[in-house]
Design an enzyme around this catalytic site. Sequence first.
Site, PDB file in Angstrom:
ATOM      1  N   HIS A   1      76.512  76.466  50.131  1.00 53.47           N
ATOM      2  CA  HIS A   1      77.681  76.839  49.316  1.00 53.47           C
ATOM      3  C   HIS A   1      78.693  75.695  49.422  1.00 53.47           C
ATOM      4  O   HIS A   1      78.405  74.568  49.025  1.00 53.47           O
ATOM      5  CB  HIS A   1      78.198  78.188  49.830  1.00 53.47           C
ATOM      6  CG  HIS A   1      79.220  78.876  48.990  1.00 53.47           C
ATOM      7  ND1 HIS A   1      79.545  78.487  47.726  1.00 53.47           N
ATOM      8  CD2 HIS A   1      80.005  79.970  49.248  1.00 53.47           C
ATOM      9  CE1 HIS A   1      80.474  79.296  47.236  1.00 53.47           C
ATOM     10  NE2 HIS A   1      80.778  80.206  48.151  1.00 53.47           N
TER      11      HIS A   1
ATOM     12  N   ASP B   1      79.405  69.844  43.379  1.00 51.42           N
ATOM     13  CA  ASP B   1      79.501  69.098  44.638  1.00 51.42           C
ATOM     14  C   ASP B   1      78.892  67.706  44.567  1.00 51.42           C
ATOM     15  O   ASP B   1      79.039  66.918  45.499  1.00 51.42           O
ATOM     16  CB  ASP B   1      78.811  69.882  45.765  1.00 51.42           C
ATOM     17  CG  ASP B   1      79.588  71.134  46.099  1.00 51.42           C
ATOM     18  OD1 ASP B   1      80.816  71.049  46.123  1.00 51.42           O
ATOM     19  OD2 ASP B   1      78.971  72.180  46.324  1.00 51.42           O
TER      20      ASP B   1
ATOM     21  N   HIS C   1      71.634  75.345  40.994  1.00 47.67           N
ATOM     22  CA  HIS C   1      72.652  76.394  41.055  1.00 47.67           C
ATOM     23  C   HIS C   1      72.001  77.722  40.727  1.00 47.67           C
ATOM     24  O   HIS C   1      71.115  77.773  39.870  1.00 47.67           O
ATOM     25  CB  HIS C   1      73.787  76.099  40.056  1.00 47.67           C
ATOM     26  CG  HIS C   1      75.047  76.821  40.383  1.00 47.67           C
ATOM     27  ND1 HIS C   1      75.273  78.109  39.985  1.00 47.67           N
ATOM     28  CD2 HIS C   1      76.123  76.446  41.110  1.00 47.67           C
ATOM     29  CE1 HIS C   1      76.449  78.497  40.432  1.00 47.67           C
ATOM     30  NE2 HIS C   1      76.983  77.505  41.129  1.00 47.67           N
TER      31      HIS C   1
HETATM   32  N1  CMC Z   1      66.480  70.140  45.584  1.00 46.71           N
HETATM   33  C1  CMC Z   1      65.160  70.323  45.436  1.00 46.71           C
HETATM   34  N2  CMC Z   1      64.599  71.483  45.010  1.00 46.71           N
HETATM   35  C2  CMC Z   1      65.417  72.476  44.726  1.00 46.71           C
HETATM   36  C3  CMC Z   1      66.824  72.377  44.852  1.00 46.71           C
HETATM   37  C4  CMC Z   1      67.338  71.137  45.285  1.00 46.71           C
HETATM   38  N3  CMC Z   1      68.656  70.972  45.416  1.00 46.71           N
HETATM   39  N4  CMC Z   1      67.410  73.525  44.505  1.00 46.71           N
HETATM   40  C5  CMC Z   1      66.410  74.361  44.172  1.00 46.71           C
HETATM   41  N5  CMC Z   1      65.207  73.742  44.307  1.00 46.71           N
HETATM   42  C6  CMC Z   1      63.889  74.288  43.981  1.00 46.71           C
HETATM   43  C7  CMC Z   1      63.420  75.255  45.066  1.00 46.71           C
HETATM   44  O1  CMC Z   1      62.684  74.587  46.071  1.00 46.71           O
HETATM   45  C8  CMC Z   1      62.590  76.220  44.267  1.00 46.71           C
HETATM   46  O2  CMC Z   1      61.363  75.594  43.979  1.00 46.71           O
HETATM   47  P1  CMC Z   1      59.982  76.488  43.902  1.00 46.71           P
HETATM   48  O3  CMC Z   1      60.198  77.394  42.712  1.00 46.71           O
HETATM   49  O4  CMC Z   1      58.900  75.486  43.733  1.00 46.71           O
HETATM   50  O5  CMC Z   1      59.913  77.243  45.193  1.00 46.71           O
HETATM   51  C9  CMC Z   1      63.346  76.351  42.940  1.00 46.71           C
HETATM   52  O6  CMC Z   1      64.030  75.085  42.795  1.00 46.71           O
HETATM   53  C10 CMC Z   1      64.345  77.511  42.899  1.00 46.71           C
HETATM   54  O7  CMC Z   1      65.242  77.341  44.005  1.00 46.71           O
HETATM   55  P2  CMC Z   1      65.940  78.499  44.828  1.00 46.71           P
HETATM   56  O8  CMC Z   1      66.226  78.024  46.217  1.00 46.71           O
HETATM   57  O9  CMC Z   1      65.153  79.771  44.677  1.00 46.71           O
HETATM   58  O10 CMC Z   1      67.290  78.659  44.007  1.00 46.71           O
HETATM   59  P3  CMC Z   1      68.532  79.523  44.445  1.00 46.71           P
HETATM   60  O11 CMC Z   1      69.130  80.025  43.190  1.00 46.71           O
HETATM   61  O12 CMC Z   1      68.173  80.514  45.484  1.00 46.71           O
HETATM   62  O13 CMC Z   1      69.485  78.441  45.156  1.00 46.71           O
HETATM   63  C11 CMC Z   1      71.061  76.733  45.483  1.00 46.71           C
HETATM   64  C12 CMC Z   1      70.562  77.832  44.528  1.00 46.71           C
HETATM   65  C13 CMC Z   1      72.387  76.179  44.952  1.00 46.71           C
HETATM   66  C14 CMC Z   1      71.329  77.335  46.871  1.00 46.71           C
HETATM   67  C15 CMC Z   1      69.991  75.613  45.567  1.00 46.71           C
HETATM   68  O14 CMC Z   1      69.760  75.051  44.283  1.00 46.71           O
HETATM   69  C16 CMC Z   1      70.350  74.532  46.585  1.00 46.71           C
HETATM   70  O15 CMC Z   1      70.052  74.691  47.767  1.00 46.71           O
HETATM   71  N6  CMC Z   1      70.999  73.409  46.126  1.00 46.71           N
HETATM   72  C17 CMC Z   1      71.457  72.390  47.048  1.00 46.71           C
HETATM   73  C18 CMC Z   1      72.727  72.868  47.743  1.00 46.71           C
HETATM   74  C19 CMC Z   1      73.924  72.774  46.825  1.00 46.71           C
HETATM   75  O16 CMC Z   1      74.130  71.795  46.138  1.00 46.71           O
HETATM   76  N7  CMC Z   1      74.758  73.831  46.868  1.00 46.71           N
HETATM   77  C20 CMC Z   1      76.010  73.871  46.100  1.00 46.71           C
HETATM   78  C21 CMC Z   1      75.975  74.857  44.986  1.00 46.71           C
HETATM   79  S1  CMC Z   1      77.351  74.645  43.837  1.00 46.71           S
HETATM   80  C22 CMC Z   1      78.758  74.985  44.752  1.00 46.71           C
HETATM   81  C23 CMC Z   1      78.883  76.422  45.042  1.00 46.71           C
HETATM   82  O17 CMC Z   1      79.308  77.177  44.151  1.00 46.71           O
HETATM   83  O18 CMC Z   1      78.585  76.812  46.171  1.00 46.71           O
END
Ligand code: CMC
Length: 429
Positions: free
Chosen positions: A267, A364, A307
Site C-alpha cells: 500500500h 507510487d 493496482h
Molecule cells: N509486478 C509483477 N507482477 C505483478 C505485479 C507487479 N507489481 N502486480 C501484480 N502482478 C501479477 C501477480 O503476480 C499476478 O500474476 P498471476 O496472475 O500470474 O498470479 C497478477 O499480476 C495479479 O496480481 P495480484 O497480486 O492478484 O493483484 P492484487 O490486485 O491482489 O494486487 C497490488 C494489487 C497493488 C498489491 C499489486 O499489483 C502489487 O503488489 N503491486 C506492487 C506494489 C505497489 O505498487 N503498491 C502500490 C499500489 S498504489 C498505491 C495504493 O493505493 O496503495
Amino acid sequence: MSKNARLILDEKEHTLPVIIGTEGEKAIDVRSLRADTGYITFDDGYGNTGSCESEVTFIDGEKGILRYRGYPIEELAEHSDFIESAYLIMNGELPTRPQRLAFSGLLRENSAVPVSMSYHFEGFPNEGSPMAILSAMLSSLACYFPSLATNNREKDLENFNHAAAVAISKVRTIAAMTYRMGKGLPFIYPRRDLAYADNFLHMMFSEPYYDHVPQPEIARALNLILLLHADHEQNCSTSTVRMVASSGANLFASVAAGVCALWGPLHGGANMAVIKMLEQIRADGDDGTKFIEQAKSGERRLMGFGHRVYKNYDPRAKIIGKACDNVLKKLGLNDPLLDIAKKLEEAALNDDYFLERKLYPNVDFYSGIIMKAIGIPVEMFTVMFAIGRMPGWIANWKEIASNPKGRISRPRQVYQGPVSRSYVPVEKR
Ligand code: CMC
C-alpha cells in the site's frame, strides 16, 4: 425500473435486490442472504465486495477515471490545491472564498502541538520508524483533545470541524518533528504566515538561525503530491479507518489505525520500495531488462506497478510522471533513477506479461522521484502519503459517524480449523 438477481441454492430460488450507483456501478445486495439461506458470501481480499455506499470518491478502474466529489482529478490537479481539495473531499463542495479563509484560519490555529505532547519525542529512539511514531502521536491526540474524541458520535460530530483541522494541520507538524528528531535537530515551530505546504517545508528544513525559503516549484510539487493522494475510495487504509470508526471510535483513533494500514509495502510503503528497487537496479548495473525478467518469473515484484482497481493507466501516475519531468527540469536536476524508471515503464508497457495482467504504473511509481527532488528522505515517503490521505480518511470517518443506520463492521468467516474436541490435561498429552 428496479432490478433483482436470482440465486438458486439447494434447488430453492432466492431473489436478491440490485443496487445501482450514480455512475452506473451494479451491486447485488446480499444483506438478507444468511438469514434467508444460511449461506454467506466468500471473497478473500474483498475484490468483489462493496463494503459501503459512499459519496466521496469515484474510480472507474477500467477507464482510468478518478473523481473527488464528482470533480476529475486532472482538473483539480491543474486548478486547485491540496487545502481546497481537502475541504471539497470532507464537505462535499468546493469552498466559497469566506469558507476557504475560515478553513485556512482553523488550520493555522491548530498547527502547533501542545508542549507536553512534544516531550513524547524524547522517548522514541532516534532511528524509530516515522510511521510508528506518526500513528502513536495521532492516537495520542485523543489525550490532548479529549473533548474532540469522546467516542460519543453526536458530540464528536458536533466538534467535527475542529477535530478535522487538528488532524490535518498537526499530522504535518508531527511528521516534520519526527524527521527532525531522527536527525537530532531542534524542532522548528509552524509559522502563521505560511501556506500549508510551505509551512511543512519550513518545519522540515529551517534552522533556528535560518529560514528555509523553498523555490515555488518545490512547494507547488509538494502541493500536487498531497492533492493526488487525498482520497482513493475503499483502499486498505481507508477501509481500516471505516472499520475502526464503525465501532464508534473517535476520529483520532480511526486515522491512527489508517496510518498503520498504509505502512505496508503493498500500500503506502510502495513509494519507498520503488526508490529502493531503482537504486538496486542501478547498483546492479542493470538497465531494467534483468529486473523485468525477474518480475515476470515471480522472483521480484515491479514496485509501483499494478493496482487492484485500475486495469488501465492510474490517472495519478500520468499527472505525476509529467510533473516529475517538469520539476527536475526546472530545478536543473538530472536524476539517473528517472531514466531507469522510464526504461522500466517502457519495457513493461511493451511486454505481454504486464499487458495480459493489465499492470500499469500506479501513483507510487514516480512520486518518490519528485519527493527526492524536494529533499524528502526516503524513510519519510510513506509519511508524506499519510499527510496527503488525511482528508480522505476524515471524510470516510464522517460518513460512518453520520449514518444513523450504520452497523459495526463485522465480517464472517468460513472456519477451516479442527472440529470440536475435548480438553486433555497436560500430564496426559
Ligand atoms: N509486478 C509483477 N507482477 C505483478 C505485479 C507487479 N507489481 N502486480 C501484480 N502482478 C501479477 C501477480 O503476480 C499476478 O500474476 P498471476 O496472475 O500470474 O498470479 C497478477 O499480476 C495479479 O496480481 P495480484 O497480486 O492478484 O493483484 P492484487 O490486485 O491482489 O494486487 C497490488 C494489487 C497493488 C498489491 C499489486 O499489483 C502489487 O503488489 N503491486 C506492487 C506494489 C505497489 O505498487 N503498491 C502500490 C499500489 S498504489 C498505491 C495504493 O493505493 O496503495
